[in-house]
Design a protein around this motif. Sequence first.
Motif, short mmCIF file in Angstrom:
data_model
loop_
_atom_site.label_atom_id
_atom_site.label_comp_id
_atom_site.label_asym_id
_atom_site.label_seq_id
_atom_site.Cartn_x
_atom_site.Cartn_y
_atom_site.Cartn_z
N GLU A 1 -16.68 12.77 9.07
CA GLU A 1 -15.30 12.29 9.25
C GLU A 1 -14.97 11.23 8.22
O GLU A 1 -13.90 11.24 7.60
CB GLU A 1 -15.14 11.72 10.67
CG GLU A 1 -13.69 11.49 11.01
CD GLU A 1 -13.52 10.78 12.34
OE1 GLU A 1 -14.50 10.74 13.12
OE2 GLU A 1 -12.43 10.24 12.57
N LEU B 1 -9.48 12.19 1.54
CA LEU B 1 -8.03 12.23 1.79
C LEU B 1 -7.36 10.98 1.24
O LEU B 1 -6.27 11.03 0.65
CB LEU B 1 -7.78 12.37 3.30
CG LEU B 1 -6.39 12.87 3.70
CD1 LEU B 1 -6.08 14.20 3.05
CD2 LEU B 1 -6.28 12.95 5.21
N LEU C 1 -7.14 11.30 -2.40
CA LEU C 1 -6.08 12.27 -2.72
C LEU C 1 -4.71 11.61 -2.62
O LEU C 1 -3.85 11.77 -3.50
CB LEU C 1 -6.18 13.46 -1.77
CG LEU C 1 -5.24 14.64 -2.05
CD1 LEU C 1 -5.49 15.21 -3.43
CD2 LEU C 1 -5.41 15.71 -0.99
N ARG C 2 -4.52 10.84 -1.55
CA ARG C 2 -3.24 10.14 -1.38
C ARG C 2 -3.04 9.11 -2.50
O ARG C 2 -1.92 8.93 -2.99
CB ARG C 2 -3.20 9.44 -0.02
CG ARG C 2 -3.05 10.39 1.13
CD ARG C 2 -2.27 9.78 2.27
NE ARG C 2 -2.11 10.76 3.33
CZ ARG C 2 -2.95 10.87 4.37
NH1 ARG C 2 -3.97 10.04 4.49
NH2 ARG C 2 -2.74 11.79 5.28
N VAL D 1 -1.81 10.90 -5.49
CA VAL D 1 -0.38 11.23 -5.35
C VAL D 1 0.47 9.97 -5.49
O VAL D 1 1.48 9.93 -6.20
CB VAL D 1 -0.12 11.94 -4.01
CG1 VAL D 1 1.37 12.11 -3.80
CG2 VAL D 1 -0.81 13.28 -3.99
N ASP D 2 0.02 8.88 -4.81
CA ASP D 2 0.81 7.64 -4.84
C ASP D 2 0.89 7.06 -6.25
O ASP D 2 1.89 6.45 -6.62
CB ASP D 2 0.19 6.59 -3.91
CG ASP D 2 0.48 6.92 -2.45
OD1 ASP D 2 1.35 7.79 -2.21
OD2 ASP D 2 -0.16 6.32 -1.56
N GLN E 1 3.90 8.00 -8.05
CA GLN E 1 5.21 7.56 -7.57
C GLN E 1 5.76 6.45 -8.47
O GLN E 1 4.99 5.68 -9.03
CB GLN E 1 5.09 7.01 -6.14
CG GLN E 1 4.53 8.00 -5.14
CD GLN E 1 5.43 9.21 -4.97
OE1 GLN E 1 6.62 9.06 -4.75
NE2 GLN E 1 4.86 10.39 -5.09
N ASN F 1 1.51 -0.55 -0.84
CA ASN F 1 1.23 0.84 -0.50
C ASN F 1 -0.21 1.04 -0.02
O ASN F 1 -0.47 1.82 0.89
CB ASN F 1 1.52 1.71 -1.73
CG ASN F 1 1.70 3.15 -1.36
OD1 ASN F 1 2.53 3.44 -0.49
ND2 ASN F 1 0.91 4.02 -1.96
N ARG G 1 -1.93 -1.18 1.56
CA ARG G 1 -1.98 -1.66 2.94
C ARG G 1 -1.39 -0.61 3.89
O ARG G 1 -1.91 -0.34 4.96
CB ARG G 1 -1.19 -2.96 3.07
CG ARG G 1 -1.28 -3.51 4.49
CD ARG G 1 -0.45 -4.73 4.72
NE ARG G 1 -0.73 -5.25 6.05
CZ ARG G 1 -0.06 -6.23 6.61
NH1 ARG G 1 0.93 -6.81 5.95
NH2 ARG G 1 -0.37 -6.65 7.83
N TYR G 2 -0.28 -0.02 3.45
CA TYR G 2 0.39 0.98 4.27
C TYR G 2 -0.55 2.14 4.57
O TYR G 2 -0.64 2.63 5.69
CB TYR G 2 1.62 1.45 3.51
CG TYR G 2 2.44 2.49 4.22
CD1 TYR G 2 3.24 2.16 5.31
CD2 TYR G 2 2.40 3.82 3.80
CE1 TYR G 2 4.00 3.11 5.94
CE2 TYR G 2 3.16 4.79 4.43
CZ TYR G 2 3.97 4.42 5.51
OH TYR G 2 4.70 5.37 6.14
N ARG G 3 -1.29 2.58 3.54
CA ARG G 3 -2.21 3.69 3.71
C ARG G 3 -3.40 3.30 4.60
O ARG G 3 -3.93 4.12 5.33
CB ARG G 3 -2.75 4.15 2.35
CG ARG G 3 -1.72 4.75 1.43
CD ARG G 3 -1.10 5.96 2.04
NE ARG G 3 -0.26 6.69 1.10
CZ ARG G 3 0.76 7.45 1.46
NH1 ARG G 3 1.08 7.56 2.74
NH2 ARG G 3 1.45 8.11 0.57
N SER H 1 -3.83 2.00 9.50
CA SER H 1 -4.45 2.52 10.72
C SER H 1 -5.97 2.33 10.71
O SER H 1 -6.57 2.00 11.74
CB SER H 1 -4.08 3.98 10.92
OG SER H 1 -4.35 4.69 9.74
N PHE I 1 1.83 13.74 2.34
CA PHE I 1 1.64 12.64 1.41
C PHE I 1 2.68 11.53 1.55
O PHE I 1 2.44 10.41 1.17
CB PHE I 1 1.65 13.15 -0.04
CG PHE I 1 0.56 14.11 -0.32
CD1 PHE I 1 -0.77 13.68 -0.21
CD2 PHE I 1 0.81 15.42 -0.66
CE1 PHE I 1 -1.80 14.57 -0.46
CE2 PHE I 1 -0.22 16.30 -0.89
CZ PHE I 1 -1.53 15.88 -0.80
N PRO J 1 6.08 0.98 1.34
CA PRO J 1 6.58 0.09 0.27
C PRO J 1 7.24 0.85 -0.87
O PRO J 1 8.27 0.41 -1.39
CB PRO J 1 5.32 -0.61 -0.21
CG PRO J 1 4.44 -0.64 0.99
CD PRO J 1 4.69 0.66 1.69
#
Lengths: 623, 223
Positions: free
Chosen positions: A456, A463, A466-467, A470-471, A474, A486, A488-490, A493, B89, B132
């Motif tokens: 896990e 993952l 991978l994010r 992608v980020d 941006q 960003n 922190r946002y990712r 959780s 994403f 953000p």
Amino acid sequence: MPMKLCVSRTWLLLLALTATWVHAAKPDVVTIDRAKFVVSDSRVPPPDTAPWQPIGLPDNWHVSRSGFNGQLWYRLAFSTVAARRTHALYLPRNSATEIEFFVNGEPLSISKPYGDPSITELQRPLVFTVPSIMLRPSDNVMHIRVSGSAEHRHGLSRVTIGNGLFVRPLYYDPRYDLQVTSIAMFGAALLVAGLLALFMWLTQRSDRVLLWVGITSLAWATSADLLLWPPRIDQPNVRQLLFFASQYLYVVPLLVLCLRKGGGRHRLVETALWCVFLAACGAAALLSFDAYPTLAEGAAVVKLLLTVAVLGWLVGVRVRQRHWPRYALGLALAMVIVFAGYDWARWLGFADFDNLLLAPFGMPFLILALGATAFERHLSVTRTRERINRELEQRVADKVREVEQTYKQMRDVQREQAVLRERQRIMTDMHDGLGSSLISLLSRLRARNMDLPQIEQRLDDILTDLRAIVDSLQPVEGDLGVVLGNIRYRMASAIEATGVKLLWKVELLPALEYLTPEMVLSVQRIVLEALTNALRHAGASTITVSAKHSADREAIVITVSDDGKGFDVATGAAGHGLRNMRGRAARMGISIDIRSSPGAGTVVVLELATRPVASVVGVPSPA
Amino acid sequence: MPPCETLSVAIVEDNDDTRAQLAASIAAHPELRLVGEYPTGREAIAGLAQAAPDVLLVDLGLPDISGLEVIRHAAARQPDCDVLVFSVFGDEEHVIAALEAGAGGFLLKGASNRDITIDIRELRNGGSPLSPIIARQVLKRLHPIARGTSEKPGELVSGEDALTARETEILRTIARGFSYAETGDLLGVSTQTVHTHLKRVYRKLAVHSKTEAVFEAEKRKLL
């Protein structure tokens, strides 16, 4: 008004021609070319007993009595040609300072005697009405008192007398039109041409020739005006000056015009010309009445010689150019020479005394021809300039298009290259990062040496990466605050799940112009690594992430610290992870400092210069 | 909205496993009530009027039509319905498009193990957390000073669409990674106020996109 006059005269002329044809068999007009003369200062006709001597008309004193200065009486005998008709007396030129007519002993004019005290060379024609009651049926006698000087070419022209109905339209009017109206019309034409030339000069100041065409034209028009309508001035010297000016006013401008037209500015010559003109004007104003003709003779010779010389030179200079104005110019010059020669001959007494003065007819053509050449040149210059301007504009437009095209191609190529680079980098990231992670996970799964939480975690890491990839693509416009936010946002959780407290101290940061997606990804990976280490291995209760702009270091300083158990940096117990972080930072030109010691927590400090480090920009993607 | 009242929820999701999982977690929650499950966009549009859910969960990647179509339809026909978007994403392009279409928030697929119901409650309170990156894009789009961006030169955000100073401040803080609660603390307002402001921002984004659409249509002489 002159127009109307002309029209009415034309009608009269037609009428007269018709009359001449009708009366052809019975001529009503006689021209007297034989007379008798006597030298006398008498104010009334001398008696028949006086010593009259025969003489032919015209009588040019310069020829018949050289040096004479005084008064002469002429006696002419004639028969009445049209009984009971009003007669007219016509002389083609007014060639005396004073002239008076007596018919059968009676004075013809009740006013003061005629004459031309202003001694203009124009010498207009004369016409007088002779009432029929003054005439006898036959054997009439006419006495003419003539006062003047041989030096001024005075004398008596032929005398024409006859039916008044025919004398005026057939003799006087044509002569007047030739001698006066024509010059007035030339004057008007040159006035218009001169103003036009000046106007054109105003639109193109550099063309001085046009200016001189204008000045010359206007000077000639003024000359003509003074010649035709000399102001009534009693002062003989001022009169002489005006007369001189009326004849020579245009000469210097004309010569200057020719010189300028020939090319360049002959300052010395021009100054000399003006000096000669002014000196001659002064002489004309100062000389006595008797001495003036000498000056006039000299001036006429000088004028003719200068005009011929300068114009001849000009025609020579212009020989190479095959434009039509050159021929017009040559023709006009020839005309001027012929006319001036004729006038000269007349002045010397070689030509008929009664004939016209031709000088005023040559010059206008010459000036107009010069004007035409200047005008033609002006047009060609204007056309050439317009053409050159058009060509230049066209060329500039072409160049602009070319540059735009090149620029566009360059931009396209650059964009293409950037896209290719970016694609290559993502491929590398996929291959070396995700691909190898997935393959190693797969092989460990196959070997069945992994438990579920481990799987896990590995999948979660993959993952996350991978994010992050992608980020990193941006748009963040160089804002590291957003990049950190960003992360922190990712991670929110994941952090929440561990129960670790996160202190977030990210200040407003200046934009980093040079921040590429690649650098964003590196920063993300380094910070994620630091955070993951703190969460998984440090056993920390609080993690602090701060970012601020340090003005004195000219850098953005990112700090990730925890209060966990720490490790010995020197021994490198944390191993692989730290090496990874340092490697990534080094490749991107980011300075990294990892401080830790057992029991004292860990601090990871990243520094990104606010200005680009030259060696970093444009570095190809590392693996 | 009183907490004891139950919310009706509908799901549009083509992946059977995900849909089943979502349906199960909703059914398990006492305050939520499942009123519709649609594997395709067309089915969703056909069934929405009848189901009239309070909350609609939409996957953007549907097999037949775009999830954005479903969002637009729901926003136009059922103004009381809050739309929550799924995204793997949560990239800027998709999320901004969804917000402009009228979505009230979005969820990252598999990002969290926490209960979907928390997100749904948050959505009802004022929109789900803005990432953000998205906050920054919203700032760029609606900030009155940020006209003439590189993508749309000469673009001008008119007065009503433009962000207020407080909204700008909130978005700037969120763009740096602060949570809603932290943002409230930093700016000296309650979390609820932050929510309220953000709800207004979402609406402005949708309105602005409509204004832009009208402007575009006028420019192309469609109106």
